[in-house]
Design a protein around this motif. Structure first.
Motif, PDB file in Angstrom:
ATOM      1  N   TYR A  19      36.239  74.969  58.454  1.00 40.35           N
ATOM      2  CA  TYR A  19      36.230  73.597  57.947  1.00 40.35           C
ATOM      3  C   TYR A  19      37.541  72.923  58.318  1.00 40.35           C
ATOM      4  N   ARG A  20      37.442  71.688  58.745  1.00 42.14           N
ATOM      5  CA  ARG A  20      38.636  70.886  59.036  1.00 42.14           C
ATOM      6  C   ARG A  20      38.425  69.485  58.502  1.00 42.14           C
ATOM      7  N   LEU A  21      39.471  68.880  57.994  1.00 43.78           N
ATOM      8  CA  LEU A  21      39.454  67.474  57.604  1.00 43.78           C
ATOM      9  C   LEU A  21      40.499  66.781  58.459  1.00 43.78           C
ATOM     10  N   VAL A  22      40.029  65.929  59.350  1.00 38.91           N
ATOM     11  CA  VAL A  22      40.924  65.209  60.256  1.00 38.91           C
ATOM     12  C   VAL A  22      41.177  63.841  59.647  1.00 38.91           C
ATOM     13  N   THR A  23      42.450  63.469  59.538  1.00 39.72           N
ATOM     14  CA  THR A  23      42.819  62.177  58.970  1.00 39.72           C
ATOM     15  C   THR A  23      43.801  61.468  59.891  1.00 39.72           C
ATOM     16  N   PHE A  30      42.858  58.984  66.924  1.00 42.70           N
ATOM     17  CA  PHE A  30      41.997  59.632  65.943  1.00 42.70           C
ATOM     18  C   PHE A  30      40.657  59.988  66.578  1.00 42.70           C
ATOM     19  N   CYS A  31      40.071  59.038  67.290  1.00 41.31           N
ATOM     20  CA  CYS A  31      38.774  59.278  67.938  1.00 41.31           C
ATOM     21  C   CYS A  31      38.875  60.393  68.975  1.00 41.31           C
ATOM     22  N   GLU A  32      39.989  60.476  69.688  1.00 41.44           N
ATOM     23  CA  GLU A  32      40.182  61.555  70.657  1.00 41.44           C
ATOM     24  C   GLU A  32      40.253  62.905  69.951  1.00 41.44           C
ATOM     25  N   ARG A  33      40.904  62.963  68.787  1.00 40.89           N
ATOM     26  CA  ARG A  33      40.987  64.214  68.028  1.00 40.89           C
ATOM     27  C   ARG A  33      39.605  64.663  67.574  1.00 40.89           C
ATOM     28  N   SER A  47      29.804  61.660  55.989  1.00 44.98           N
ATOM     29  CA  SER A  47      30.246  60.387  56.564  1.00 44.98           C
ATOM     30  C   SER A  47      31.766  60.304  56.561  1.00 44.98           C
ATOM     31  N   PRO A  48      32.320  59.502  57.452  1.00 46.37           N
ATOM     32  CA  PRO A  48      33.772  59.315  57.415  1.00 46.37           C
ATOM     33  C   PRO A  48      34.167  58.509  56.184  1.00 46.37           C
ATOM     34  N   VAL A  59      41.539  56.748  58.178  1.00 41.07           N
ATOM     35  CA  VAL A  59      40.205  57.338  58.131  1.00 41.07           C
ATOM     36  C   VAL A  59      40.299  58.857  57.998  1.00 41.07           C
ATOM     37  N   ALA A  60      39.197  59.430  57.516  1.00 42.19           N
ATOM     38  CA  ALA A  60      39.098  60.879  57.377  1.00 42.19           C
ATOM     39  C   ALA A  60      37.688  61.289  57.765  1.00 42.19           C
ATOM     40  N   GLN A  61      37.581  62.416  58.463  1.00 46.20           N
ATOM     41  CA  GLN A  61      36.275  62.947  58.840  1.00 46.20           C
ATOM     42  C   GLN A  61      36.307  64.457  58.683  1.00 46.20           C
TER      43      GLN A  61
END
Length: 91
Positions: A19-23, A30-33, A47-48, A59-61
């Motif tokens: 599990y990862r939470l990218v913020t 961010f979109c590249e990550r 959902s983000p 943002v967070a996804q």
């Protein structure tokens, strides 16, 4: 015989987290990550989320590996199989 020290062993590849939470700021980086994580086998989870930080949108996804879903599903199925059920109760 050489007195040179033996070379250090190569570090083991780091195991991917289930599990990862990218913020971060809602920008190209961010979109590249997120795109990189998807290319590494992660899938979007939910959902983000977005919030504002005084004019900057943050943002967070959440991302998970499909194998994490399979493992969790198997654990739930096993737990359900272990339940005692006498045919009474709500469905």
């Amino acid at each position: 015989m050489s007195d040179a020290p033996a070379p250090a062993p190569a570090p083991a590849p780091e195991e991917k987290l289930s599990y990862r939470l990218v913020t971060g700021p809602d920008d190209r980086s961010f979109c590249e990550r997120i795109s990189t994580a998807l290319a590494e086998g992660y899938v979007l989870h939910g959902s983000p989320a977005a919030t504002s930080n005084g004019g900057v949108v943050i943002v967070a996804q959440a991302l998970i590996l499909p194998s994490a879903i399979a493992t969790a599903d198997a654990a739930v199925a096993s737990a359900v199989d272990d339940l005692d059920f006498d045919g009474e109760g709500h469905a």
